[in-house]
Design a protein around this motif. Structure first.
Motif, PDB file in Angstrom:
ATOM      1  N   THR A 156       0.830  -1.202   0.000  1.00 35.29           N
ATOM      2  CA  THR A 156       0.000   0.000   0.000  1.00 35.29           C
ATOM      3  C   THR A 156       0.864   1.253   0.000  1.00 35.29           C
ATOM      4  O   THR A 156       0.589   2.221  -0.714  1.00 35.29           O
ATOM      5  CB  THR A 156      -0.916   0.015   1.231  1.00 35.29           C
ATOM      6  OG1 THR A 156      -1.775  -1.115   1.170  1.00 35.29           O
ATOM      7  CG2 THR A 156      -1.745   1.285   1.267  1.00 35.29           C
ATOM      8  N   LEU A 157       1.935   1.230   0.813  1.00 37.68           N
ATOM      9  CA  LEU A 157       2.838   2.365   0.841  1.00 37.68           C
ATOM     10  C   LEU A 157       3.442   2.595  -0.538  1.00 37.68           C
ATOM     11  O   LEU A 157       3.438   3.722  -1.049  1.00 37.68           O
ATOM     12  CB  LEU A 157       3.953   2.125   1.864  1.00 37.68           C
ATOM     13  CG  LEU A 157       5.065   3.187   1.897  1.00 37.68           C
ATOM     14  CD1 LEU A 157       4.509   4.541   2.301  1.00 37.68           C
ATOM     15  CD2 LEU A 157       6.186   2.760   2.832  1.00 37.68           C
ATOM     16  N   LEU A 158       3.950   1.544  -1.155  1.00 32.81           N
ATOM     17  CA  LEU A 158       4.562   1.669  -2.482  1.00 32.81           C
ATOM     18  C   LEU A 158       3.552   2.175  -3.503  1.00 32.81           C
ATOM     19  O   LEU A 158       3.842   3.058  -4.311  1.00 32.81           O
ATOM     20  CB  LEU A 158       5.124   0.312  -2.917  1.00 32.81           C
ATOM     21  CG  LEU A 158       5.698   0.236  -4.338  1.00 32.81           C
ATOM     22  CD1 LEU A 158       6.900   1.153  -4.484  1.00 32.81           C
ATOM     23  CD2 LEU A 158       6.087  -1.207  -4.660  1.00 32.81           C
ATOM     24  N   ASP A 159       2.344   1.629  -3.446  1.00 35.31           N
ATOM     25  CA  ASP A 159       1.309   2.008  -4.403  1.00 35.31           C
ATOM     26  C   ASP A 159       0.954   3.485  -4.281  1.00 35.31           C
ATOM     27  O   ASP A 159       0.900   4.220  -5.270  1.00 35.31           O
ATOM     28  CB  ASP A 159       0.072   1.141  -4.151  1.00 35.31           C
ATOM     29  CG  ASP A 159      -1.011   1.355  -5.184  1.00 35.31           C
ATOM     30  OD1 ASP A 159      -0.709   1.255  -6.382  1.00 35.31           O
ATOM     31  OD2 ASP A 159      -2.161   1.613  -4.795  1.00 35.31           O
ATOM     32  N   ASP A 160       0.748   3.956  -3.057  1.00 41.21           N
ATOM     33  CA  ASP A 160       0.371   5.351  -2.857  1.00 41.21           C
ATOM     34  C   ASP A 160       1.518   6.296  -3.202  1.00 41.21           C
ATOM     35  O   ASP A 160       1.303   7.374  -3.761  1.00 41.21           O
ATOM     36  CB  ASP A 160      -0.073   5.576  -1.417  1.00 41.21           C
ATOM     37  CG  ASP A 160      -1.516   5.166  -1.182  1.00 41.21           C
ATOM     38  OD1 ASP A 160      -2.206   4.876  -2.185  1.00 41.21           O
ATOM     39  OD2 ASP A 160      -1.964   5.143  -0.033  1.00 41.21           O
TER      40      ASP A 160
END
Length: 598
Positions: free
Chosen positions: A86-90
C-alpha cells in the motif's frame, strides 16, 4: 526486469563493501529486531545515514519530504491494515518515489500474486527473509546498476529536457540496450505528459508486441483516454481485467473512463472493487467516497470519506475536497459533532496552507453548512452570496461550481428564500455543462433539489444548440460569422467548449477570412478571463495521479525538492478537448481528432 549484466563489486573499505557515498536509506519494519539487523547490514554495505520507521504512516511522511537512495520496507505489519505494498502504491501514484530511489520489499513469504502486483508498481525487487549480507549487497548493487545505465535519461529529466529524455528512452528501447523495457516505461510516461498521446500509445503497443506486460496494456488505455477515446479505453481495460481481475490500477483507469463517459453507476462499482482490493489506499478510498456522495449514497460516502480522512489527512495524497464532501455528508445526517471535527480539521489545514485560495474556499463551504445546521440562516445566506459573486472569476473552477451548487440545493430544501438561486445555478451550468460527464457530476451535486439538477442538464442542451447553429453557419459558408457568434456566447457564459469551438473553426478556415487576427486576439483574451477550465470530468485534483505509470520525479539541483514533469500545455487541451459521443456533441465534426487506433 531485463538482465543487464554482472553486478558491480561493492568497493571495499575498513568497514566493508559500500555504494558510492553519500547515501541514505529508510528502513520500514514494525519489528525492532529486524530493523536492527538491517541497520547493521546497511552500515556494512556503506550507507552513511539510516532512518528507521516502525509504521507505514511515519514512513509515508518521511518519503514525502526526503529523497532516499534506498528504501527497505517490510511487506506485512501484523494487525495493522497497512502494508508495504500500500505504501509503495500510494507513493508511486502521488509521484513521491524518485527514479533514483531503490525500493525493496522485505518479507518472509511472497506469493506469486504479491510479487506480480509489486512488479507492476515498479518495485526494484523482493528480499525474502532470512537473507545473508552478501545476498543483500548483490541485490542492492544490481538495482543500482540499473540506475547507472539509465542515468542519461534521469539527467535529462532532472535538467527538465523532457523531449531529450523521451528520445533517449525510445532509442534504448529500439536498440534493445540493457533495461530497454524499463526505459520504454519511462519514455511512454514522458510522451503522455508531453501531450504526444499517439506516440505514447505506439510505444506501449510496441512493448506489448515485444513482451505482453499488463502495465503496457494499461498504458494503451491511458493514451486512449488522453486522446479522447474513452469508449475504446473501456474496451481495452475490460480485456485487461478479464486477464487479471486483481490488477487494481486497471480499475482506477476504468473508473476514470466511466466517469468521463457519464456512466456513474458503473464507475462507483469499479471504484468499490479497486478499494476492496486495497482497503487502506487513501487515494482509492477518496474516489469511492466522492463517487458515492455524487450518486446520493450518503451512508457509504460518510463511512469511506471518514476513513480516508483518518488515514491520510496529513498526507500529500489527501485531497481536501474529500473533507468538504464529508462535511456535506455529516450535514445530511445532522451530525453536529462530525461537522465540528471537519471545521477543526480545516482550521488546522489553513494554518499550514494559509495562502491557498482553494482551501479557503473549501473552509467557507464547510462553514456555511455549519451555519445552516445551527439555523443561523441569515449568516449562511450572506456567505453563499459572497461565493456566488465569484462565479465569473477566473479562479472559480468546476470543483467550486459543484460545491456551490450543492450548497444552493441544501438552502432550497431548507425552505430558505433565495430568489437568485435559479439564476446562479443557470450561470454555473452555462459555464461548465460542456460534456455529459461534467454535466452529470454537477447535476448530481445539486441532486438534493431536483429542479436545480434539471436546470443544469438543460444548460448542456442550450450549449449544444449554440454549437449546432454555429456548425451550420460555418458549413453554410460563413465561418467568420460562426466564430463571432461563438465568441459572443462564450463571453456571455464563459463556456470553454464554445470558445474551443471558435478556435477550431478559426484554425480551419482562417485562410477564407478577411481579418482572422482580431478574432484570434479576442479568443486569447477571453481564455485568460476564463482561467483553467476542466477538459474532463474528474473527481478531485487528479493531475498528479497516474495509475499504471511510474513516478516522474527526481532530485532537483540544490535541495531535496522534487522536479516534476509538467502536465500537457493548456493550449494543447484547448485544441483537443475531451470529446463525448457525437450524438452528445453536435460540434464533434469540427474537432481536430487524433487518428483511430489500429
Amino acid at each position: 526486469f531485463e538482465h543487464a549484466g554482472t553486478a558491480p563489486t561493492p568497493m571495499a573499505t575498513e568497514s566493508g563493501p559500500h555504494p558510492a557515498p553519500p547515501t541514505q536509506a529508510l528502513i520500514v519494519d514494525s519489528n525492532a529486531t529486524s530493523r536492527s539487523i538491517l541497520v547493521g547490514q546497511l552500515r556494512e554495505y556503506g550507507v552513511t545515514r539510516i532512518v528507521q520507521c516502525s509504521r507505514v504512516q511515519d514512513a509515508r511522511a518521511r518519503l514525502e519530504h526526503t529523497v532516499f537512495d534506498y528504501v527497505l520496507c517490510d511487506q506485512f505489519f501484523g494487525e495493522s491494515n497497512y502494508s508495504g505494498q500500500t505504501l509503495l502504491d500510494d507513493l508511486r501514484r502521488a509521484q513521491l518515489l524518485p527514479f533514483s530511489t531503490v525500493f525493496f520489499m522485505v518479507t518472509a513469504e511472497a506469493s506469486y500474486a504479491a510479487v506480480a502486483e509489486a512488479a507492476e508498481s515498479a518495485l526494484d525487487g523482493y528480499l525474502l527473509k532470512p537473507f545473508t549480507p552478501s545476498a543483500l549487497f548483490e541485490r542492492l548493487s544490481l538495482a543500482r546498476l540499473r540506475k547507472i545505465h539509465l542515468k542519461p535519461i534521469f539527467d535529462a529529466i532532472e535538467a527538465e529536457d523532457f523531449e531529450q529524455a523521451a528520445a533517449l528512452c525510445v532509442e534504448r528501447f529500439e536498440a534493445r540496450k540493457p533495461y530497454w523495457l524499463y526505459a520504454a516505461r519511462i519514455g511512454s510516461e514522458l510522451l503522455l505528459r508531453l501531450g504526444r498521446h499517439d506516440e505514447a500509445r505506439t510505444l506501449f503497443e510496441a512493448v506489448i508486441a515485444a513482451r505482453a506486460l499488463p502495465w503496457a496494456k494499461l498504458g494503451v488505455a491511458r493514451a486512449q483516454i488522453e486522446s479522447g477515446q474513452a469508449a475504446r479505453a473501456i474496451t481495452t481495460l475490460q480485456e485487461l481485467i478479464g486477464e487479471d481481475d486483481s490488477f487494481a490500477d486497471a480499475y482506477d483507469v476504468l473508473g476514470r473512463a466511466q466517469v468521463e463517459m457519464g456512466n456513474f453507476a458503473q464507475a462507483i462499482e469499479t471504484y468499490r472493487t479497486a478499494s476492496t482490493l486495497t482497503p487502506d489506499s487513501v487515494v482509492r478510498l477518496q474516489k469511492l467516497g466522492m463517487m458515492s456522495y455524487y450518486m446520493g449514497d450518503r451512508a457509504t460516502a460518510t463511512k469511506v470519506l471518514a476513513r480516508a480522512t483518518v488515514l491520510g489527512i496529513d498526507s500529500k495524497l489527501f485531497d481536501y475536497q474529500s473533507l468538504v464532501l464529508l462535511t456535506f455528508a455529516y450535514y445530511a445526517e445532522n451530525d453536529r459533532k462530525g461537522i465540528e471535527r471537519c471545521m477543526a480539521d480545516f482550521a488546522r489545514i489553513l494554518e499550514r496552507h494559509h495562502s491557498s485560495a482553494r482551501i479557503r474556499r473549501f473552509a467557507e463551504v464547510a462553514r456555511a453548512l455549519q451555519l445552516i445546521q445551527q439555523r443561523q440562516f441569515s449568516q449562511a445566506v450572506e456567505s453563499v452570496r459572497g461565493m456566488a459573486r465569484e462565479i465569473t472569476s477566473s479562479t472559480f473552477d468546476f470543483e467550486a461550481a459543484c460545491n456551490l451548487g450543492s450548497l444552493l440545493a441544501v438552502l432550497a430544501v431548507t425552505s430558505i428564500e433565495l430568489p437568485e438561486g435559479d439564476s446562479w445555478v443557470r450561470a454555473l451550468g452555462m459555464r461548465y455543462a460542456n460534456t455529459r460527464g461534467l454535466t452529470e457530476l454537477m447535476a448530481n451535486a445539486c441532486n438534493l433539489h431536483e429542479p436545480y439538477s434539471e436546470l443544469v442538464r438543460d444548460c448542456l442542451q442550450r450549449v449544444n444548440k449554440t454549437a449546432e447553429v454555429a456548425m451550420a453557419q460555418s458549413l453554410g459558408g460563413d465561418p467568420g460569422g460562426a466564430v463571432q457568434n461563438l465568441l459572443a456566447e462564450a463571453e456571455r457564459t464563459l463556456n470553454s467548449k464554445l470558445l474551443d469551438m471558435a478556435q477550431q473553426v478559426l484554425l480551419r478556415h482562417s485562410a477564407r477570412m478577411a481579418a482572422p487576427e482580431p478574432l484570434q486576439a479576442a479568443i486569447d483574451a477571453l481564455r485568460t478571463r476564463m482561467g483553467t477550465a476542466p477538459a474532463r470530468a474528474i473527481l478531485g485534483q487528479d493531475s498528479e495521479r497516474h495509475p499504471g505509470g511510474v513516478a516522474l520525479r527526481v532530485r532537483s539541483s540544490g535541495d531535496n525538492a522534487p522536479a516534476r514533469i509538467p502536465p500537457p500545455p493548456q493550449d494543447s487541451l484547448a485544441l483537443n478537448p475531451a470529446p463525448t459521443d457525437e450524438a452528445d456533441d453536435p460540434a464533434a465534426a469540427l474537432r481536430l481528432r487524433p487518428p483511430d487506433s489500429p
